[in-house]
Design an enzyme around this catalytic site. Structure first.
Site, PDB file in Angstrom:
ATOM      1  N   HIS A   1      -3.583  -5.072   0.349  1.00  0.00           N
ATOM      2  CA  HIS A   1      -3.146  -5.222   1.686  1.00  0.00           C
ATOM      3  C   HIS A   1      -3.112  -6.958   1.902  1.00  0.00           C
ATOM      4  CE1 HIS A   1      -2.813  -1.680   3.923  1.00  0.00           C
ATOM      5  NE2 HIS A   1      -3.473  -1.215   2.936  1.00  0.00           N
TER       6      HIS A   1
ATOM      7  N   GLU B   1      -1.496  -8.741   3.833  1.00  0.00           N
ATOM      8  CA  GLU B   1      -1.490  -9.099   5.195  1.00  0.00           C
ATOM      9  C   GLU B   1      -2.851  -9.461   5.552  1.00  0.00           C
ATOM     10  OE1 GLU B   1      -2.219  -4.785   5.741  1.00  0.00           O
ATOM     11  OE2 GLU B   1      -1.272  -6.001   4.456  1.00  0.00           O
TER      12      GLU B   1
ATOM     13  N   CYS C   1       0.859  -1.018   0.058  1.00  0.00           N
ATOM     14  CA  CYS C   1       0.015  -0.058  -0.063  1.00  0.00           C
ATOM     15  C   CYS C   1       0.853   1.127  -0.043  1.00  0.00           C
ATOM     16  CB  CYS C   1      -0.932   0.054   0.968  1.00  0.00           C
ATOM     17  SG  CYS C   1      -2.322   1.152   1.052  1.00  0.00           S
TER      18      CYS C   1
END
Length: 231
Positions: free
Chosen positions: A210, A212, A111
């Site tokens: 994202h 994660e 990001c």
């Protein structure tokens, strides 16, 4: 064999925990979990001192998500929607980014990390994406990930084992003009640049989404594979 040491940059923000309310160096724990699961030793790097000095002591680097970059760094004035600018974090991460690239350190930008890479290489940003694409799907509501389809290049598709993806998005800015040496490796259906790679670098990949936020973490696996190869 020792685990590769993976540095992860972090936020510095007011936070509350147990009985305390104070300025804190913090990072969503999912970053740490993914690096550890992939076989790395995560080390959180706060924007203090001179983080660039750490580049030679790391086996890999992640520049994590966060607030907007100071638009002055790419020759623009601030849009009214540009926010959470932390100039001290910009200073630390741009220095660390330059040192990492000079050292050919395996790198993953997430990001904000994609935007740091792009601006560090002379690129520019769209400061408020809804004005460009006509919708807010990339950041639908505060604290809520959007799921916007993206199409992957063959190289990135090898990592994900698919050429289409529905990842978690939370960004209101994106690449306008790509930086020098960057190859676009993913776009969303509305044309937004969603991933880039630095041509000629052993492993320098950045995504606007994202990774994660999802349970599977092929990008983290790819970073650790590169870090082990470089070790």
């Amino acid at each position: 064999m020792s685990r590769p040491v993976i540095g992860i940059t972090c936020y510095v923000e007011p936070a509350q925990f147990t009985v305390w309310d104070m300025t804190t160096a913090l990072l969503p724990y999912a970053y740490v979990e993914h690096v550890a699961r992939a076989g790395g030793q995560p080390v959180i790097i706060p924007p203090a001192g001179d983080p660039a000095e750490l580049a030679g002591r790391l086996d890999g680097l992640i520049i994590a998500g966060g607030g907007d970059i100071d638009p002055a760094r790419y020759g623009s004035t601030a849009h009214e929607q540009t926010g959470y600018v932390r100039k001290f974090r910009d200073e630390a991460e741009f220095g660390l980014m330059r040192a990492a690239l000079e050292a050919n350190l395996p790198f993953l930008g997430i990001c904000r990390g994609l935007q740091v890479l792009n601006v560090a290489l002379g690129g520019t940003l769209h400061q408020h994406l809804p004005e460009v694409v006509g919708h807010a799907g990339h950041s639908p509501a505060p604290g809520t990930f959007g799921r916007v389809p993206v199409r992957l290049s063959p190289a990135l598709a090898e990592i994900y084992r698919d050429d289409r993806l529905l990842p978690a998005h939370y960004h209101h800015q994106a690449i306008d003009r790509p930086g020098h040496g960057l190859e676009v490796t993913a776009r969303s259906e509305d044309g937004t640049i969603e991933a880039v790679e630095l041509v000629g670098h052993p492993f320098a990949l950045a995504v606007q989404w994202h990774p994660e936020a999802d349970e599977d973490g092929p990008l983290f696996d790819a970073l650790l594979t590169a870090a082990k190869r470089d070790d």
